[in-house]
Scaffold this active site. Structure first.
Site, PDB file in Angstrom:
ATOM      1  N   THR A   1       0.658 -24.340  75.184  1.00 35.79           N
ATOM      2  CA  THR A   1       1.282 -24.558  74.104  1.00 35.79           C
ATOM      3  C   THR A   1       1.134 -23.316  73.392  1.00 35.79           C
ATOM      4  O   THR A   1       1.187 -23.257  72.048  1.00 35.79           O
ATOM      5  CB  THR A   1       0.977 -25.813  73.336  1.00 35.79           C
ATOM      6  N   HIS A   2       1.037 -22.098  73.917  1.00 34.29           N
ATOM      7  CA  HIS A   2       0.722 -20.702  73.104  1.00 34.29           C
ATOM      8  C   HIS A   2       2.045 -20.282  72.927  1.00 34.29           C
ATOM      9  O   HIS A   2       2.410 -19.023  73.501  1.00 34.29           O
ATOM     10  CB  HIS A   2      -0.299 -19.966  73.972  1.00 34.29           C
ATOM     11  N   MET A   3       2.769 -20.798  71.955  1.00 28.60           N
ATOM     12  CA  MET A   3       3.907 -20.035  71.295  1.00 28.60           C
ATOM     13  C   MET A   3       3.714 -19.167  70.274  1.00 28.60           C
ATOM     14  O   MET A   3       2.979 -19.526  69.618  1.00 28.60           O
ATOM     15  CB  MET A   3       5.123 -21.169  71.091  1.00 28.60           C
TER      16      MET A   3
END
Length: 615
Positions: A541-543
């Site tokens: 979830t590393h946007m």
């Protein structure tokens, strides 16, 4: 009019009905904070300390260790990891996704590839706890690559740029965040003095002003095997910095934490031991004592309200828990929601020029990036027992020999680096059962394979830095709207040639570690040529990006202090400010940048409201 008293005023803009809606206007506050995850909690604490009246608006429900982390209900994999209890409700609002501009984007309707949080604490309540700083090279990536490899080394269409702030400037804020989080780790050097050699320190780590608040967590057997194998092939293993406490700790704000017991339920869960750092555990207890602070849950912000010339924000409009439109006037607006929610709000509100990939002009939505992750699993015979049910979300052993620019990229022709690690966070019985390739998905053969491999495997990742490209961007979708009648955010994203070549190189190097462990089988691998982004498989979830920081208002949405170039009383902390992805997890960088921005607000902006950097 007292605080919280309402009057009815007409408000134009997006609404659930046609034309003008009627909203309730509250008394003005000094600052409104949109989103109460790590960035929002840090900003709220800093601004309250500065004497401001602060209201934080969180779209999700109230959450806390109790009841959300109450044992034993909190270790229910079906409820939390499978049914995604703590994550964003996509039936109300989501994003649309397409691989390139020739396609029609469709809504992301099932949580899979990435898992945005919602509710008090945001994703900070249910993150893993991996708490890195940043490699200094990644803060001036473009200028570094151009100086070392030449301007032509960076591929056409790659839009990486410098952050506009240095590691030395941010170091005090990394230190401040670690003391708030209660981070466990092993330092390499402190003020130039070597302390970490042969003690778990990172050979490649930049200098620190002080040690970690707590010693590194104990190494699982998987981490020990990985460290031995990495050393045997000439790499430099070190203890991963972890926001899961290795012992009891009282933080800067007086919040108390208990030692992690390696229960294996970190990512996707609220920690029942008060051992994993979260806004709920580490900051909110102190904020609750502040009479100038108020947190409002179930408050979905629709837009930032601007003056007619769009040069100043007057507050925000949100929907409360009863579905009523409410106007919250404020002198200062902080957008501290999840990465793409910050971008969405800026686009909906008309803050900054939207990015146009055809002309490469505009700033809001540009340089969207992700994480280029690859995984290998080593399967052993029954003489090697790894107990994978044991785990802590941030604990593990990593190597940085191929992170950032710690090796010569010249012969390989790609941009970016990757740490490798074993991060045993607890392999669950529903979603985490590895089996060899070719195993049926059910039946007696599947059961036999699970029994043969579960307790005898190790998983390791190459956590590659993802670069930004002209082709990957965010804008408003022309076809789909959310339940509130607003255009959804559209994500145009796919893996590029640089990403695939980097992943293949990194997996080849990581495979050397895997082979040195002498497993009976290795499964997994890198992306192949032509691989497309798959929304159905969890990655991270590393946007990042979309409202990036920089020194030029033509190529960045916010300045080096995370202040909007166009609307100077709007600040936008979060991973949305990253011009490209990092090799490390983003949370440590988000926290440091937020403290850095908060100090600039307290010491400069409040004394003389206006632009902190002249365009």
């Amino acid at each position: 009019m007292e605080r919280g008293e309402r009057v009815s005023v007409p408000v134009s803009g997006y609404s659930r009905g046609e034309g003008v809606t009627v909203a309730n206007e509250l008394k003005k506050v000094d600052a409104v904070v949109v989103g109460f995850g790590w960035a929002g909690a840090i900003m709220a604490k800093e601004l309250t300390e500065a004497g401001l009246n602060v209201v934080a608006l969180e779209r999700g429900p109230h959450r806390d260790t109790y009841p959300d982390g109450a044992y034993p209900q909190s270790i229910d994999e079906l409820t939390y990891n499978i049914r995604k209890k703590l994550f964003q409700d996509l039936s109300k609002s989501t994003v649309t996704i397409r691989h390139d501009a020739s396609q029609t984007a469709v809504p992301y309707r099932q949580l899979a590839a990435f898992l945005p949080g919602t509710g008090t604490g945001g994703a900070g309540l249910h993150w893993s706890g991996v708490h890195f700083r940043v490699d200094p090279v990644e803060l001036n990536l473009r200028s570094h690559y151009e100086a070392r490899y030449g301007k032509n080394f960076i591929p056409e269409g790659m839009t990486i740029q410098d952050f506009g702030v240095s590691y030395n400037e941010l170091e005090p804020f990394f230190d401040q965040a670690e003391k708030v989080f209660g981070t466990s780790g092993s330092a390499w050097t402190i003020k130039g003095k070597m302390i970490g050699k042969e003690k778990g320190g990172n050979f490649y780590a930049p200098d620190r002003s002080s040690d970690f608040p707590l010693p590194a967590q104990k190494r699982t057997y998987s981490a020990q095997l990985f460290a031995q194998a990495a050393e045997s092939v000439g790499y430099h293993p070190y203890d991963m910095p972890s926001a899961n406490t290795s012992g009891p700790y009282t933080n800067t704000y007086g919040a108390q934490m208990g030692p992690c017991n390696f229960c294996g339920y970190c990512s996707g869960y609220a920690c029942y031991m008060y051992s994993k750092a979260s806004p709920n555990v580490n900051i909110l207890p102190a904020l609750r004592q502040e009479p100038k602070f108020e947190l409002r849950n179930n408050a979905y912000v629709l837009r930032v309200n601007l003056t007619g010339d769009k040069k100043r924000a007057t507050g925000v409009t949100y929907l409360d828990g009863q579905g009523r439109e409410v106007v919250q006037p404020a002198d200062l607006v902080i957008l501290s929601a999840f990465q793409f929610h910050n971008v969405h709000l800026m686009l909906l509100s008309g803050i900054g020029q939207p990015y146009n990939p055809i002309t490469n002009e505009g700033v809001v939505g540009r340089n969207f990036a992700y994480q280029n992750i690859s995984t290998l699993k080593a399967l052993f015979d029954k003489n090697t027992t790894t107990n994978p049910f044991i785990g802590a979300g941030g604990a593990g052993v990593a190597v940085d020999d191929f992170n950032a620019d710690n090796f010569d990229h010249g012969p390989y022709g790609f941009v970016g680096g990757s740490p490798f690690w074993v991060n045993q966070a607890g392999t669950k019985p529903v979603s985490g059962l590895p089996t060899p390739k070719g195993t049926p998905n059910w039946g007696s053969q599947w059961k036999a394979a699970v029994a043969d491999t579960y307790n005898h495997h190790i998983s390791m990742d190459a956590h590659g830095a993802h670069q930004s490209y002209r082709a990957n961007y965010l804008d408003l979708d022309p076809n789909y709207k959310n339940v509130y009648g607003q255009p959804l955010l559209r994500m145009t994203f796919d893996w590029q040639d640089n990403d695939i070549r980097m992943a293949q190189f990194m997996v080849g190097k990581m495979r050397k570690i895997t082979e040195a462990m002498n497993p009976k089988m290795i499964i997994g691998g890198a992306k192949g040529p032509g691989t497309h982004f798959d929304t159905t498989v969890y990655q991270t979830t590393h946007m990042s990006g979309g409202a990036i920081m920089g020194e030029d208002p033509k190529t960045s949405a916010v300045n080096r202090y995370l202040q909007s170039w166009d609307v100077p009383n709007v600040f936008v902390p979060g991973a949305s400010a990253f011009p490209q992805g990092l090799g490390y997890n983003p949370t440590g960088m988000v926290a440091a940048l937020t403290y850095w921005s908060a100090k600039a607000i307290r010491e400069q902006y409040l004394k003389n409201p206006g632009p902190l950097v002249q365009a």
